[in-house]
Design an enzyme around this catalytic site. Structure first.
Site, PDB file in Angstrom:
ATOM      1  N   ASN A   9       0.863  -1.188   0.000  1.00  0.00           N
ATOM      2  CA  ASN A   9       0.000   0.000   0.000  1.00  0.00           C
ATOM      3  C   ASN A   9       0.895   1.231   0.000  1.00  0.00           C
ATOM      4  O   ASN A   9       1.461   1.587   1.035  1.00  0.00           O
ATOM      5  CB  ASN A   9      -0.894  -0.032   1.261  1.00  0.00           C
ATOM      6  CG  ASN A   9      -1.741   1.222   1.398  1.00  0.00           C
ATOM      7  OD1 ASN A   9      -1.854   2.024   0.473  1.00  0.00           O
ATOM      8  ND2 ASN A   9      -2.347   1.384   2.564  1.00  0.00           N
ATOM      9  N   TRP A  10       1.032   1.871  -1.170  1.00  0.00           N
ATOM     10  CA  TRP A  10       1.926   3.037  -1.284  1.00  0.00           C
ATOM     11  C   TRP A  10       1.341   4.280  -0.616  1.00  0.00           C
ATOM     12  O   TRP A  10       2.015   5.269  -0.471  1.00  0.00           O
ATOM     13  CB  TRP A  10       2.215   3.331  -2.747  1.00  0.00           C
ATOM     14  CG  TRP A  10       3.113   2.348  -3.424  1.00  0.00           C
ATOM     15  CD1 TRP A  10       3.673   1.220  -2.885  1.00  0.00           C
ATOM     16  CD2 TRP A  10       3.569   2.409  -4.784  1.00  0.00           C
ATOM     17  NE1 TRP A  10       4.442   0.579  -3.819  1.00  0.00           N
ATOM     18  CE2 TRP A  10       4.398   1.280  -5.000  1.00  0.00           C
ATOM     19  CE3 TRP A  10       3.360   3.286  -5.849  1.00  0.00           C
ATOM     20  CZ2 TRP A  10       5.017   1.033  -6.229  1.00  0.00           C
ATOM     21  CZ3 TRP A  10       3.978   3.035  -7.075  1.00  0.00           C
ATOM     22  CH2 TRP A  10       4.793   1.916  -7.256  1.00  0.00           C
ATOM     23  N   HIS A  98      -9.719   1.755   4.851  1.00  0.00           N
ATOM     24  CA  HIS A  98      -8.477   1.955   5.607  1.00  0.00           C
ATOM     25  C   HIS A  98      -8.724   2.956   6.738  1.00  0.00           C
ATOM     26  O   HIS A  98      -9.443   3.936   6.555  1.00  0.00           O
ATOM     27  CB  HIS A  98      -7.361   2.451   4.683  1.00  0.00           C
ATOM     28  CG  HIS A  98      -6.015   2.347   5.327  1.00  0.00           C
ATOM     29  ND1 HIS A  98      -5.585   3.240   6.275  1.00  0.00           N
ATOM     30  CD2 HIS A  98      -5.021   1.428   5.193  1.00  0.00           C
ATOM     31  CE1 HIS A  98      -4.376   2.876   6.688  1.00  0.00           C
ATOM     32  NE2 HIS A  98      -4.016   1.782   6.040  1.00  0.00           N
ATOM     33  N   GLY A 153       2.175   2.342  10.958  1.00  0.00           N
ATOM     34  CA  GLY A 153       3.208   3.354  10.803  1.00  0.00           C
ATOM     35  C   GLY A 153       3.969   3.696  12.079  1.00  0.00           C
ATOM     36  O   GLY A 153       4.669   4.711  12.129  1.00  0.00           O
ATOM     37  N   GLY A 205       2.603  -1.034   4.424  1.00  0.00           N
ATOM     38  CA  GLY A 205       2.613   0.384   4.055  1.00  0.00           C
ATOM     39  C   GLY A 205       4.037   0.864   3.857  1.00  0.00           C
ATOM     40  O   GLY A 205       4.654   0.633   2.813  1.00  0.00           O
TER      41      GLY A 205
HETATM   42  P1  PGA Z   1       2.551   0.429   7.804  1.00  0.00           P
HETATM   43  O1  PGA Z   1       1.106   0.652   7.212  1.00  0.00           O
HETATM   44  O2  PGA Z   1       3.080  -0.844   7.208  1.00  0.00           O
HETATM   45  O3  PGA Z   1       3.339   1.635   7.382  1.00  0.00           O
HETATM   46  O4  PGA Z   1       2.420   0.317   9.281  1.00  0.00           O
HETATM   47  C1  PGA Z   1       0.215  -0.412   7.007  1.00  0.00           C
HETATM   48  C2  PGA Z   1      -1.067   0.098   6.421  1.00  0.00           C
HETATM   49  O5  PGA Z   1      -1.560   1.133   6.860  1.00  0.00           O
HETATM   50  O6  PGA Z   1      -1.610  -0.523   5.500  1.00  0.00           O
END
Ligand code: PGA
Length: 221
Positions: A9-10, A98, A153, A205
């Site tokens: 997921n960019w 999301h 994140g 992500g």
């Molecule tokens: P992340 O995001 O891998 O940066 O934690 C995952 C997502 O929100 O799909």
């Protein structure tokens, strides 16, 4: 061997030049992406979908393409919405629900059910995101991603054991076939999730933006 999904997921990242480099790196790598066993799906911003399709086709890459959202409207007078019939030309999948969109844009369960219905109508498979077992899952969804907010994140993923128990509970409560884990997945921790019996893959992500890091995730999954 169970089938695994590895989804990049960019989010709101990458330029045309970076996208080209990303796909080139994937093409030059030795990783195998046999859709039957290990399905790799990349979800770029809408504006890069056409380029992504072209690069996947010309490079003969066996990877799927997903949108990061889906319009709750039919094509028509809906300024700023991406026409469903156009999106399906490029994307076989669409991330829907999301938590960033729920929180930043106030997307509701009702709106999301509408988005799912429109995606299904177009033959696009929703990758429906839930934050736990309480999140309602609309009718017709077969692919879900469990993404606890504290893990997105932050560099602090859920424990594989807890993710496994939530995902098991989701499967027990619904007719969903596949449930992925998402939230701070890296090349170092991916296998701790994918070796759990109920976890069918990962939604990645931050670590999906760098092609080297993402390929390591695919390799280690
Ligand atoms: P992340 O995001 O891998 O940066 O934690 C995952 C997502 O929100 O799909």
């Amino acid at each position: 061997m169970k089938k695994l999904f590895i989804v990049a997921n960019w989010k709101s990242n990458e330029t045309e030049v970076q996208a080209e480099e990303w796909f080139r790196a994937l093409k030059n790598s030795q990783i195998t992406t046999n859709k039957e066993e290990r399905e790799v799906i990349v979800c770029p911003p809408f504006i890069l979908l056409s380029q992504a399709k072209e690069l996947v086709t010309t490079s003969h890459l066996s990877i799927g393409i997903g949108a990061q959202d889906f319009s709750p409207f039919d094509s028509g007078a809906h300024t700023g919405e991406e026409p469903p019939a156009l999106v399906k030309e490029y994307a076989q999948y669409a991330i829907i629900g999301h938590s960033e969109r729920r929180n930043e844009l106030g997307e509701t369960d009702e709106l999301l059910a509408n988005k799912v219905a429109h995606a299904l109508q177009q033959g696009v498979t929703p990758i429906f995101c839930v934050q736990g077992i309480e999140t309602p899952i609309p009718e017709g969804v077969s692919l879900v991603a469990y993404e606890p907010i504290f893990a997105i994140g932050t560099g602090h993923p859920d424990t594989p054991e807890n993710a496994e128990s939530v995902i098991k509970a989701i499967k027990a409560k619904t007719h969903v076939q596949y449930v992925l884990y998402g939230g701070s997945v890296t090349a170092d921790n991916v296998q701790t999730f994918t070796t759990m019996p109920a976890i069918d893959g990962v939604l990645v992500g931050g670590a999906s933006l760098d092609p080297e890091k993402f390929m390591k995730i695919v390799e280690n999954a």
